[in-house]
Design a protein around this motif. Structure first.
Motif, short mmCIF file in Angstrom:
data_model
loop_
_atom_site.label_atom_id
_atom_site.label_comp_id
_atom_site.label_asym_id
_atom_site.label_seq_id
_atom_site.Cartn_x
_atom_site.Cartn_y
_atom_site.Cartn_z
N ARG A 31 8.80 -8.38 -0.93
CA ARG A 31 8.46 -8.31 0.47
C ARG A 31 8.52 -6.87 0.97
O ARG A 31 7.68 -6.42 1.73
CB ARG A 31 9.42 -9.19 1.26
CG ARG A 31 8.75 -9.80 2.47
CD ARG A 31 9.76 -10.55 3.27
NE ARG A 31 9.57 -11.99 3.12
CZ ARG A 31 10.50 -12.85 3.51
NH1 ARG A 31 11.65 -12.45 3.99
NH2 ARG A 31 10.26 -14.13 3.40
N ILE A 59 8.09 -4.15 -0.72
CA ILE A 59 6.94 -3.39 -1.21
C ILE A 59 5.70 -3.74 -0.39
O ILE A 59 4.96 -2.87 0.05
CB ILE A 59 6.66 -3.71 -2.70
CG1 ILE A 59 7.85 -3.28 -3.54
CG2 ILE A 59 5.40 -3.01 -3.18
CD1 ILE A 59 7.82 -3.82 -4.96
N ALA A 60 5.54 -5.03 -0.14
CA ALA A 60 4.36 -5.45 0.60
C ALA A 60 4.34 -4.84 1.99
O ALA A 60 3.29 -4.50 2.52
CB ALA A 60 4.33 -6.96 0.69
N ARG A 78 3.37 -0.88 2.35
CA ARG A 78 1.96 -0.45 2.41
C ARG A 78 1.21 -1.38 3.36
O ARG A 78 1.47 -2.58 3.38
CB ARG A 78 1.31 -0.54 1.04
CG ARG A 78 2.14 0.12 -0.03
CD ARG A 78 1.29 1.05 -0.82
NE ARG A 78 2.15 1.90 -1.63
CZ ARG A 78 1.72 2.57 -2.69
NH1 ARG A 78 0.46 2.46 -3.05
NH2 ARG A 78 2.54 3.34 -3.37
N GLU A 86 1.40 -11.75 -0.54
CA GLU A 86 2.25 -10.66 -1.05
C GLU A 86 2.26 -10.62 -2.57
O GLU A 86 2.43 -9.57 -3.17
CB GLU A 86 3.70 -10.81 -0.55
CG GLU A 86 3.90 -10.43 0.90
CD GLU A 86 3.74 -11.61 1.83
OE1 GLU A 86 3.10 -12.61 1.42
OE2 GLU A 86 4.24 -11.56 2.96
N GLU A 109 -0.62 -8.65 -3.65
CA GLU A 109 -0.42 -7.24 -3.31
C GLU A 109 0.59 -6.59 -4.25
O GLU A 109 0.38 -5.47 -4.71
CB GLU A 109 0.04 -7.13 -1.86
CG GLU A 109 -1.10 -7.41 -0.90
CD GLU A 109 -0.64 -7.75 0.49
OE1 GLU A 109 -1.50 -8.06 1.33
OE2 GLU A 109 0.59 -7.72 0.74
N ALA A 110 1.65 -7.33 -4.56
CA ALA A 110 2.64 -6.78 -5.48
C ALA A 110 2.02 -6.52 -6.84
O ALA A 110 2.27 -5.49 -7.47
CB ALA A 110 3.81 -7.75 -5.62
N ILE A 123 0.01 -3.39 -6.76
CA ILE A 123 0.86 -2.20 -6.79
C ILE A 123 1.34 -1.94 -8.22
O ILE A 123 1.42 -0.80 -8.66
CB ILE A 123 2.03 -2.37 -5.81
CG1 ILE A 123 1.48 -2.25 -4.39
CG2 ILE A 123 3.12 -1.33 -6.05
CD1 ILE A 123 2.37 -2.83 -3.35
#
Lengths: 333, 278
Positions: free
Chosen positions: A29, A31-32, A35, B169, B172-173, B176
C-alpha cells in the motif's frame, strides 16, 4: 503476496458468505501511495484491446450479426416445397398476424413465463428463508437443494414425462391412492392440463437457482438492523416484511427480470414434454420457432416469430439494466 | 419452562419443513434411480411401487449400448473444449473490463454481457445458415463455436465479480517491480483468480453438458449427436421402456452431479458473487 492469496481463497471457501475484498499488505500500500496511480490505466492499453478483442468479435459475429440476419430473414419466404428464398416484404408479418396461432403463442408464452417466474421466485424465497435457519439439517439441505437445477434439462423433462404418465406415473399413483381421481389422468395429453404440468416441472427444475441467490442475499442483510427490530418487539413475519424484504429489494427485482428472460427463452422443457402440443396448447415462442424453422423449413415465418421475441427480450433487458443502474446509484448514496 | 420449550418446538417444526423440502426435491430422483434398477416388467405395477422388488443392473447394461457411448464421447469432447476456450477467452476480457475504467470499454462490455440474455431460438436460423455456408454443420467445431458464444458473456460476468475484488494496487506493485502488463496478468492475476476460474468452469460445464437446442439443430447424423439429443431420440425409439430411459438418465446426470458436489462451495460463491453484488 502470500497473505493476499490465502485471504482471498479463505473467503472464497466460506461458500455462501460474500467474498471479502483482500487487503493489500501495508508495504504494498505504501508503494502504491508513493506514486500517483495515474499511469496505471494508460499502461498496457494495447493489451486491454487485445484481451477484449476475441470476446467482442465472437459475440458480435455470432449474436448481434445473426440478430440482423433474423430481421432480414423475416422478409423472405421459404417452404419445404420451395426452398429458394423469395422476397415478400411484410407479407409474412401479415400472414402470422392474421393466423389465430400467433395470438395463442403470445398468450401461452405469457402464462408460461408469468407462472413459472412467480412460483419459482416465491418458492425460492421461502426455501431460502428456511435454509437460512440454524438447524441440524441445514448444511445437508444447502447441498441438496441445487440438484434439480444441475440436472440436465432433457433428463428433467423425461423424468417429469414419466412422473405425469397416466398409467405408470407417480403423481397419478399418489392421487389414485388418495382417491382424488378414479383413473389415471394424462396430464400432458389434455389441452386443459398440459400447460400446468409443464409449469410445475419447470418450477421444480428452476426454483433452486432462486433459492441460492436469495440465500446469499439474506446473508448480506444487516444483522444489526434485525437485532434492533427484535428489540423493538418485531415478530418473525414483521422482521421479514419490514427489514429483510426492503433491504433485498434490488436483488429481488434483478432476479425477477432475469428469471423472466430465462423462462421466456426456455426451450428444452416444453419441447421434450409435449413438443408444443396438444393442439398448440403449450407452444411458446422458442418451440414454435424451432418447429417452423427446422421442422417445416419455413425459415421466414420462424424468423417473424423470432423478431417478436427479440423485441420482447429487448424490453426486458432494458428493464434489467435500468434496475441495475438505479441499484448502483442507491448504493453510492 | 415454556420459554425454553417454545424455541425448541419451533426448531423441530422448521426441521420438519426442511425434511419436507428434501422430499419434494429428491422424490423424482429417487423414482428415477428406483425405476432404473427394476427389471423390465416391474415398472408396470399398478399402483407404482417406490422400491424395486428385485433390483438389477440389466437396464444399465442395455442402456450402455454403442450409440450411447458415442453420444457420451461427443458430449465430453464438445463440453471440455468449450470450457477451456470459454475460460481462456473470458478471463483476459474480464480482466480488461475491470482494469480499464473507460466509458468505451464499459459500453462495449455492457453489450457483450447483455448478450447472455438473448433468445437463442430467435437467432438460431441465421447461425445455422452461417454454419451451413462454412461447411461446418454436423461437426464438433460448429457446436463448440456456438457454445463458446452463448457461455462467454456469463463467464465474463462471473469472472468480473472475482477480478473486481482484487485491488488495483496489486497491478501497480507488480509494475513497480518491473513486470510488464502481460506478465502481471499471467503471474499474479490468474493464480489469484483460481476460485473464480473453478466456479466459472463448473458453470460452463453444466450449461454445455445439457445444451439441447443447438445440438438438436446442428447435428444430423447419429455419430455426431450429444447426450441430450440422443436421449430425446431414445424416447421415440424405446416407446415406454422407462427402465432403460431412466438408466441412461442416471448415467448422463452422474458426471455433472459429481463435479458439482466436488466443487460446490466455489461454484455457489461464484454464481452468487455476480448476482448479489451486481
Amino acid at each position: 503476496m502470500r497473505s493476499n492469496d490465502t485471504d482471498f481463497r479463505l473467503s472464497a471457501q466460506l461458500g455462501f458468505q460474500p467474498l471479502e475484498k483482500p487487503r493489500p499488505r501495508p508495504a504494498l500500500r505504501r508503494i502504491a501511495r508513493a506514486r500517483p496511480p495515474k499511469f496505471a490505466p494508460r499502461r498496457g492499453a494495447w493489451l486491454t484491446w487485445m484481451f477484449l478483442a476475441p470476446a467482442v468479435v465472437l459475440v458480435g459475429a455470432m449474436m448481434y450479426y445473426p440478430m440482423i440476419g433474423t430481421v432480414v430473414e423475416s422478409f423472405y419466404s421459404t417452404s419445404f416445397i420451395n426452398p429458394h428464398p423469395q422476397f415478400v416484404g411484410l407479407a409474412l408479418y401479415k400472414k402470422v398476424f392474421a393466423s389465430g396461432e400467433f395470438g395463442q403463442i403470445v398468450w401461452n408464452s405469457c402464462i408460461w413465463t408469468v407462472f413459472v417466474v412467480l412460483f419459482q421466485n416465491l418458492i425460492g424465497f421461502l426455501t431460502a428463508l428456511l435454509l437460512n435457519q440454524r438447524l441440524p439439517t441445514t448444511g445437508l439441505m444447502r447441498s441438496l437443494v441445487l440438484l434439480p437445477w444441475i440436472l440436465p434439462g432433457v433428463v428433467g423433462a423425461i423424468l417429469w414425462r414419466f412422473m405425469d404418465d397416466p398409467q405408470l406415473g407417480l403423481i397419478n399413483s399418489f392421487l389414485l391412492s388418495l382417491g382424488l381421481v378414479d383413473h389415471g389422468v394424462a396430464w400432458l395429453a389434455s389441452t386443459s392440463t398440459a400447460m400446468a404440468a409443464a409449469i410445475g416441472a419447470a418450477v421444480w427444475k428452476g426454483f433452486p437457482f432462486s433459492t441460492v441467490i436469495y440465500l446469499a442475499a439474506l446473508q448480506n442483510v444487516d444483522q444489526e438492523q434485525i437485532e434492533s427490530a427484535i428489540i423493538d418487539g418485531a415478530g418473525r413475519v414483521q422482521r421479514i416484511v419490514h427489514v429483510v424484504l426492503p433491504s433485498m429489494r434490488e436483488v429481488i427485482a434483478i432476479n425477477l427480470v432475469l428469471t423472466t428472460i430465462l423462462t421466456f427463452n426456455y426451450f428444452d422443457m416444453i419441447w421434450v414434454l409435449t413438443r408444443g402440443g396438444p393442439e398448440n396448447a403449450t407452444h411458446i415462442f422458442p418451440t414454435k420457432i424451432y418447429e417452423l424453422g427446422f421442422g417445416e423449413f419455413r425459415f421466414g415465418e420462424a424468423a417473424t416469430y423470432g423478431v417478436f421475441s427479440i423485441l420482447v427480450l429487448a424490453l426486458l433487458i432494458a428493464a434489467y439494466f435500468l434496475i441495475q443502474r438505479s441499484g448502483l446509484r442507491w448504493r453510492t448514496r | 419452562m415454556s420459554a425454553t420449550i417454545k424455541p425448541l418446538v419451533g426448531k423441530a417444526g422448521l426441521t420438519l419443513l426442511q425434511i419436507a423440502l428434501a422430499f419434494v426435491i429428491l422424490l423424482p430422483f429417487f423414482w428415477m434411480v428406483s425405476v432404473s434398477l427394476k427389471p423390465p416388467t416391474e415398472p408396470f405395477a399398478i399402483p407404482a411401487r417406490l422400491w424395486p422388488q428385485n433390483p438389477t443392473l440389466d437396464n444399465y447394461v442395455t442402456a450402455f449400448r454403442p450409440e450411447f457411448r458415442t453420444y457420451f464421447v461427443n458430449s465430453l469432447i464438445v463440453s471440455l473444449s468449450t470450457v477451456a476456450i470459454t475460460v481462456g477467452l473470458a478471463l483476459p476480457a474480464a480482466y480488461s473490463f475491470t482494469r480499464a475504467q473507460t466509458r468505451l470499454v464499459f459500453a462495449i462490455m455492457g453489450l457483450v454481457v447483455a448478450a447472455q440474455m438473448f433468445p437463442a431460438s430467435a437467432i438460431i436460423i441465421p447461425i445455422y445458415k452461417m454454419m451451413k455456408g462454412a461447411g461446418l454443420l454436423n461437426t464438433y467445431v460448429s457446436l463448440v463455436i456456438a457454445y463458446v458464444t452463448i457461455t462467454l458473456p456469463v463467464a465474463i460476468w462471473m469472472l468480473r465479480g472475482f477480478l473486481a475484488r482484487l485491488p488495483i494496487e496489486l497491478d501497480e506493485a507488480a509494475a513497480i517491480d518491473g513486470a510488464g502488463p502481460l506478465r502481471t496478468f499471467i503471474a499474479i492475476i490468474v493464480p489469484l483468480c483460481r476460485p473464480g476460474i473453478v466456479a466459472t468452469a463448473v458453470f460452463v460445464l453444466i450449461v454445455t453438458w445439457q445444451e439441447f437446442l443447438f445440438a438438436l439443430s446442428f447435428t444430423s447424423t447419429r455419430d455426431m449427436r450429444t447426450l441430450p439429443v440422443g436421449m430425446n431420440d431414445f424416447i421415440g425409439q424405446y416407446g415406454i421402456r422407462y427402465g432403460e430411459l431412466m438408466a441412461s438418465s442416471v448415467l448422463i446426470s452422474l458426471p455433472v452431479v459429481a463435479v458439482f458436489f466436488l466443487l460446490q462451495r466455489q461454484f455457489v460463491a461464484g454464481v452468487t458473487a455476480g448476482a448479489v453484488k451486481g
